[in-house]
Scaffold this active site. Sequence first.
Site, PDB file in Angstrom:
ATOM      1  N   GLY A   1      17.235   2.178   2.509  1.00 46.16           N
ATOM      2  CA  GLY A   1      16.362   1.332   3.313  1.00 46.16           C
ATOM      3  C   GLY A   1      14.892   1.641   3.144  1.00 46.16           C
ATOM      4  O   GLY A   1      14.480   2.799   3.016  1.00 46.16           O
TER       5      GLY A   1
ATOM      6  N   HIS B   1      -1.541  -6.466  -9.844  1.00 53.11           N
ATOM      7  CA  HIS B   1      -2.835  -7.142  -9.771  1.00 53.11           C
ATOM      8  C   HIS B   1      -3.840  -6.486 -10.711  1.00 53.11           C
ATOM      9  O   HIS B   1      -3.689  -5.327 -11.100  1.00 53.11           O
ATOM     10  CB  HIS B   1      -3.342  -7.136  -8.332  1.00 53.11           C
TER      11      HIS B   1
END
Length: 185
Positions: free
Chosen positions: A142, A115
């Site tokens: 994970g 962004h």
Amino acid sequence: MAESERAKMAAGEWYTCLDAELETLRASAADAVFEHNSLPPRQRRNLGPGLKALLGGVGEGARIEAPFHCAYGFNIFLGDGVFLNAGCTILDTASVRIGKGTLLGPNVQIYCAEHHKEASGRQAGLEIARSVDIGANAWIGGSAIILGGVTIGDGAIVGAGAVVTRDVPANTTVVGNPARQVTRG
């Protein structure tokens, strides 16, 4: 004629995600993801049919466990035998290539969108898309997070919960936030 926001996204230029064409593409991806996540496992098999058709490329035996989420889908390329465990999210505003035999643990997240640094730019929906390349036979633990612009080499290991902000050489293990090298194999 002005260049479309989709073309700017594909070219790695600043674009606005608040665009009707991009919204339509995200809605198509959402439909395919919903089908994949909703099908009974025996019907879904390795990939739901809509998701398989949406992805940019799917190697033989590639599998995505449900639930799964992606932004567009067409920027995702999976090599032979790639496995994405449950809960993976790929925000594929740019190309995401995952090499053959690579395993992603549960809840791995790949973010290609960056962004704008200025609040006004963020409010206008300005983003820039940076690709992610993961080599063959890598293992992503994970809940690892991989940021856009990163390349992870063949045979690399990313520890569970690591935040990968820069390239990881082949056959290297990284852990932590930000991810740092701990061993060389």
